[in-house]
Write a protein that holds these residues in place. Structure first.
Motif, PDB file in Angstrom:
ATOM      1  N   LEU A  69       0.942  -1.144   0.052  1.00  0.00           N
ATOM      2  CA  LEU A  69       0.047  -0.211  -0.054  1.00  0.00           C
ATOM      3  C   LEU A  69       0.683   1.350   0.094  1.00  0.00           C
ATOM      4  O   LEU A  69       0.483   2.128  -0.761  1.00  0.00           O
ATOM      5  CB  LEU A  69      -0.969   0.105   1.205  1.00  0.00           C
ATOM      6  CG  LEU A  69      -2.192  -1.026   1.099  1.00  0.00           C
ATOM      7  CD1 LEU A  69      -2.868  -0.992   2.386  1.00  0.00           C
ATOM      8  CD2 LEU A  69      -2.861  -0.722  -0.117  1.00  0.00           C
ATOM      9  N   VAL A  70       1.953   1.260   0.827  1.00  0.00           N
ATOM     10  CA  VAL A  70       2.553   2.303   0.844  1.00  0.00           C
ATOM     11  C   VAL A  70       3.581   2.690  -0.626  1.00  0.00           C
ATOM     12  O   VAL A  70       3.426   3.889  -0.926  1.00  0.00           O
ATOM     13  CB  VAL A  70       3.811   2.331   1.998  1.00  0.00           C
ATOM     14  CG1 VAL A  70       4.892   3.387   1.850  1.00  0.00           C
ATOM     15  CG2 VAL A  70       3.100   2.448   3.310  1.00  0.00           C
ATOM     16  N   LYS A  71       3.930   1.639  -1.160  1.00  0.00           N
ATOM     17  CA  LYS A  71       4.548   2.076  -2.433  1.00  0.00           C
ATOM     18  C   LYS A  71       3.500   2.115  -3.658  1.00  0.00           C
ATOM     19  O   LYS A  71       3.844   2.976  -4.480  1.00  0.00           O
ATOM     20  CB  LYS A  71       5.155   0.283  -2.958  1.00  0.00           C
ATOM     21  CG  LYS A  71       6.462   0.206  -2.247  1.00  0.00           C
ATOM     22  CD  LYS A  71       7.214  -1.070  -3.030  1.00  0.00           C
ATOM     23  CE  LYS A  71       8.439  -1.160  -2.084  1.00  0.00           C
ATOM     24  NZ  LYS A  71       9.200  -2.360  -2.787  1.00  0.00           N
ATOM     25  N   THR A  72       2.324   1.492  -3.373  1.00  0.00           N
ATOM     26  CA  THR A  72       1.182   2.032  -4.394  1.00  0.00           C
ATOM     27  C   THR A  72       0.954   3.645  -4.270  1.00  0.00           C
ATOM     28  O   THR A  72       1.022   4.282  -5.455  1.00  0.00           O
ATOM     29  CB  THR A  72       0.050   1.037  -4.221  1.00  0.00           C
ATOM     30  OG1 THR A  72       0.449  -0.043  -4.384  1.00  0.00           O
ATOM     31  CG2 THR A  72      -1.038   1.593  -5.156  1.00  0.00           C
ATOM     32  N   TYR A  73       0.688   3.955  -3.037  1.00  0.00           N
ATOM     33  CA  TYR A  73       0.305   5.448  -2.699  1.00  0.00           C
ATOM     34  C   TYR A  73       1.470   6.363  -3.198  1.00  0.00           C
ATOM     35  O   TYR A  73       1.475   7.319  -3.802  1.00  0.00           O
ATOM     36  CB  TYR A  73      -0.166   5.649  -1.124  1.00  0.00           C
ATOM     37  CG  TYR A  73      -1.774   5.108  -1.223  1.00  0.00           C
ATOM     38  CD1 TYR A  73      -2.657   6.019  -1.640  1.00  0.00           C
ATOM     39  CD2 TYR A  73      -2.110   3.906  -0.909  1.00  0.00           C
ATOM     40  CE1 TYR A  73      -4.142   5.896  -1.831  1.00  0.00           C
ATOM     41  CE2 TYR A  73      -3.387   3.725  -0.535  1.00  0.00           C
ATOM     42  CZ  TYR A  73      -4.299   4.510  -1.242  1.00  0.00           C
ATOM     43  OH  TYR A  73      -5.700   4.375  -1.103  1.00  0.00           O
ATOM     44  N   THR A  74       2.691   6.176  -2.637  1.00  0.00           N
ATOM     45  CA  THR A  74       3.790   6.925  -2.826  1.00  0.00           C
ATOM     46  C   THR A  74       4.276   7.164  -4.154  1.00  0.00           C
ATOM     47  O   THR A  74       4.820   8.033  -4.615  1.00  0.00           O
ATOM     48  CB  THR A  74       4.983   6.736  -1.908  1.00  0.00           C
ATOM     49  OG1 THR A  74       5.373   5.157  -2.146  1.00  0.00           O
ATOM     50  CG2 THR A  74       4.744   6.779  -0.413  1.00  0.00           C
ATOM     51  N   HIS A  75       3.967   6.050  -4.925  1.00  0.00           N
ATOM     52  CA  HIS A  75       4.470   6.091  -6.412  1.00  0.00           C
ATOM     53  C   HIS A  75       3.378   6.778  -7.256  1.00  0.00           C
ATOM     54  O   HIS A  75       3.531   6.501  -8.472  1.00  0.00           O
ATOM     55  CB  HIS A  75       5.101   4.778  -6.737  1.00  0.00           C
ATOM     56  CG  HIS A  75       6.242   4.451  -6.246  1.00  0.00           C
ATOM     57  ND1 HIS A  75       7.512   4.937  -6.258  1.00  0.00           N
ATOM     58  CD2 HIS A  75       6.697   3.407  -5.209  1.00  0.00           C
ATOM     59  CE1 HIS A  75       8.693   4.368  -5.876  1.00  0.00           C
ATOM     60  NE2 HIS A  75       7.999   3.547  -4.922  1.00  0.00           N
ATOM     61  N   GLY A  76       2.238   6.853  -6.634  1.00  0.00           N
ATOM     62  CA  GLY A  76       1.112   7.183  -7.557  1.00  0.00           C
ATOM     63  C   GLY A  76       0.628   6.351  -8.411  1.00  0.00           C
ATOM     64  O   GLY A  76       0.200   6.685  -9.471  1.00  0.00           O
TER      65      GLY A  76
END
Length: 135
Positions: free
Chosen positions: A113-120
């Motif tokens: 989830l963090v990677k998905t949100y931070t990388h747009g």
């Protein structure tokens, strides 16, 4: 504690918020268009994305490349899909926050989830991460 109302709902409708006689002339962006993520409450990304899509759609219509409304809808279809997923996730998370917090403690869930949100990234990218992790 009283929270602020969020402009959510862009995942569910494309033009229901605009009066029928104005739907070919009005593009709602940001909070007004419902582009706030229902799970996180984050709205800057949705505001920028929808604002840029509106600008490109207006310019596109000016060049005779199609209607602004159709171009705007096409440009935001992937993000609307992400907002629909986020709305389902928010309903599950907020129905039982203790369960949601337990899930967020799992390293794979948190990292994905963090990677998905931070990388747009959109929901398709998250789905691919989950599918590939099962291999």
């Amino acid at each position: 504690v009283i929270g602020q109302y969020l402009g959510i709902g862009a995942g569910g409708c494309e033009s229901d918020c605009v009066q029928p006689e104005m739907r070919d002339r009005v593009l709602l962006v940001g909070d007004a268009g419902g582009f706030v993520d229902p799970l996180t409450g984050e709205g800057i990304y949705g505001a920028l994305l929808s604002g840029q899509a509106a600008a490109r759609a207006i310019l596109s219509e000016g060049r005779g490349e199609g209607t602004a409304v159709e171009t705007f809808a096409a440009a935001l279809s992937d993000y609307r899909q992400t907002l629909r997923f986020s709305a389902r996730a928010a309903a599950a998370f907020y129905a039982n926050p203790a369960r949601g917090f337990r899930a967020m403690r799992l390293p794979f869930v948190r990292r994905s989830l963090v990677k998905t949100y931070t990388h747009g990234l959109n929901i398709k990218s998250l789905s691919m991460r989950i599918a590939l992790s099962r291999c």
